[in-house]
Design an enzyme around this catalytic site. Structure first.
Site, mmCIF file in Angstrom:
data_model
loop_
_atom_site.group_PDB
_atom_site.id
_atom_site.type_symbol
_atom_site.label_atom_id
_atom_site.label_comp_id
_atom_site.label_asym_id
_atom_site.label_seq_id
_atom_site.Cartn_x
_atom_site.Cartn_y
_atom_site.Cartn_z
ATOM 1 N N GLU A 181 1.311 13.748 31.701
ATOM 2 C CA GLU A 181 2.260 13.979 30.608
ATOM 3 C C GLU A 181 2.703 15.440 30.565
ATOM 4 O OE1 GLU A 181 0.637 13.255 26.694
ATOM 5 O OE2 GLU A 181 2.571 13.410 25.733
ATOM 6 N N LYS A 223 4.231 10.107 31.978
ATOM 7 C CA LYS A 223 4.584 10.068 30.545
ATOM 8 C C LYS A 223 5.467 11.272 30.233
ATOM 9 C CE LYS A 223 2.513 9.932 25.935
ATOM 10 N NZ LYS A 223 1.512 9.252 25.126
HETATM 11 P P1 13P Z 1 4.231 11.235 20.318
HETATM 12 O O1 13P Z 1 4.779 9.894 20.697
HETATM 13 O O2 13P Z 1 3.998 11.394 18.846
HETATM 14 O O3 13P Z 1 5.019 12.367 20.926
HETATM 15 O O4 13P Z 1 2.783 11.357 20.940
HETATM 16 C C1 13P Z 1 2.586 10.959 22.245
HETATM 17 C C2 13P Z 1 1.427 11.664 22.801
HETATM 18 O O5 13P Z 1 0.567 11.063 23.361
HETATM 19 C C3 13P Z 1 1.396 13.128 22.668
HETATM 20 O O6 13P Z 1 0.465 13.641 23.569
#
Ligand code: 13P
Length: 339
Positions: A181, A223
């Protein structure tokens, strides 16, 4: 396990995480993040309230019809329902694959004011072994990239990409599927085009590092953020522009062998996040070599938190709210969301 079987197992788990037009839910907020959300909603900030909130979400009847996997925070892994059933068993019963947040937040990137790098690599292999033994099948690590004037620096982009790749390689060695991510955050007043330019650089660097560290892309979920204008920007983009720029950015940087793309919501309200995801799956379906789905936290369960308010009498309506959001997200994954 033989190398080929090990790889096959990773690919099979990664595929299951994005199968059947479903997505993931992130319920892995750290203690401080969840406490902040509780404070705003007037909920006491204690371990028991955090446990109770996770119970509301995990035990929502029917959630497995919309959610393939749940990303947990360490605290939740060890907790149980009020009736004494381990959360991991509840998830299994619901057909939801359990995963774990492995990063330990961020620290300042030395020499680069305002920029951050993610912590947690030091004892990662020990933690991975312990989680794999407890039955966790996938993990998550978040890098944070800020847009501000000339930032991000190349140092910040490469440092975060390298940490993500080291984490991903360690996960795969332990038989755990990494969700990577690299979040280009919405803070600021930058244009949507600037977000596209930065996200492209970030993803390019990320896949270069993943390649360098020999990460198996078929056993990995990306992600990313959607391509959006900054939250204080004068001009906001409509879902079609968001979808077009996001799909273009992903197509030019993400190899087709990646098992799936599961977006973070990043502070978008739930309807906007669903409209944007819907536009990608409706208008750009033929251009997507990967399943393109959700891994939202706020856009999936912030409304449920506000309904719950920490009160037992609100559990049922909070679960109805969560289930409705999960249905909306799945509709967006299918390209049939309307609001
Ligand atoms: P949000 O969808 O609130 O951005 O959170 C996703 C997430 O895993 C943040 O690390």
């Amino acid at each position: 396990m033989e190398h080929r079987d090990h790889t096959r197992q990773l690919i099979s788990t990664a595929n299951a995480m994005v199968a059947d037009f479903k997505g993931l839910v992130a319920i892995d907020e750290s203690v401080s993040t969840l406490n902040k959300r509780f404070e705003l909603a007037g909920i006491p900030q204690t371990e028991e309230y955090r446990r109770a909130y996770r119970e509301v979400l995990i035990t929502t009847p029917g959630i497995g019809e919309y959610i393939n996997g749940a990303i947990l925070f360490d605290e939740t892994v060890h907790q149980k329902t009020l009736a004494g059933i381990p959360f991991l068993d509840e998830l299994k019963k619901a057909g939801v694959i359990p995963g774990i947040k492995l990063d330990e937040g961020t620290e300042d990137l030395a020499g680069f004011p305002k920029e951050k790098v993610t912590k947690g690599l030091d004892d990662l292999s020990e933690r991975l072994t312990a989680y794999a033994n407890q039955g966790l099948k996938f993990a998550k690590w978040r890098g944070v990239i800020l847009i501000d004037g000339d930032l991000p620096s190349a140092a910040c982009v490469v440092s975060n990409a390298h940490a993500l790749a080291r984490y991903a390689a360690a996960c795969q060695r332990a038989g755990i599927v990494p969700i990577v991510e690299p979040e280009v955050i919405m803070d600021g007043n930058h244009t949507i085009q600037r977000c596209a330019e930065v996200t492209e650089k970030v993803l390019y660097s990320l896949f270069e590092q993943l390649h360098l560290l020999k990460v198996e892309l078929g056993g990995l979920i990306l992600k990313p953020n959607m391509i959006l204008a900054g939250k204080d920007a004068a001009e906001k983009a409509d879902p079609e522009l968001v979808a077009r720029l996001t799909v273009n950015c992903l197509r030019s940087t993400v190899p087709a062998t990646v098992a799936g793309i599961a977006f973070l919501s990043g502070g978008q309200d739930p309807v906007t996040a669903c409209r944007n995801l819907n536009a990608m799956n409706l208008n750009h379906k033929a251009e997507l070599p990967w399943p393109v789905t959700y891994s939202f936290s706020r856009a999936l369960h912030q409304p449920a938190l506000e309904v719950w308010k920490g009160k037992a009498e609100n559990v049922k309506s909070a679960q109805e709210s969560f289930l409705q959001m999960a249905k909306d997200c799945r509709a967006a994954r299918l390209g049939v969301f309307s609001s």
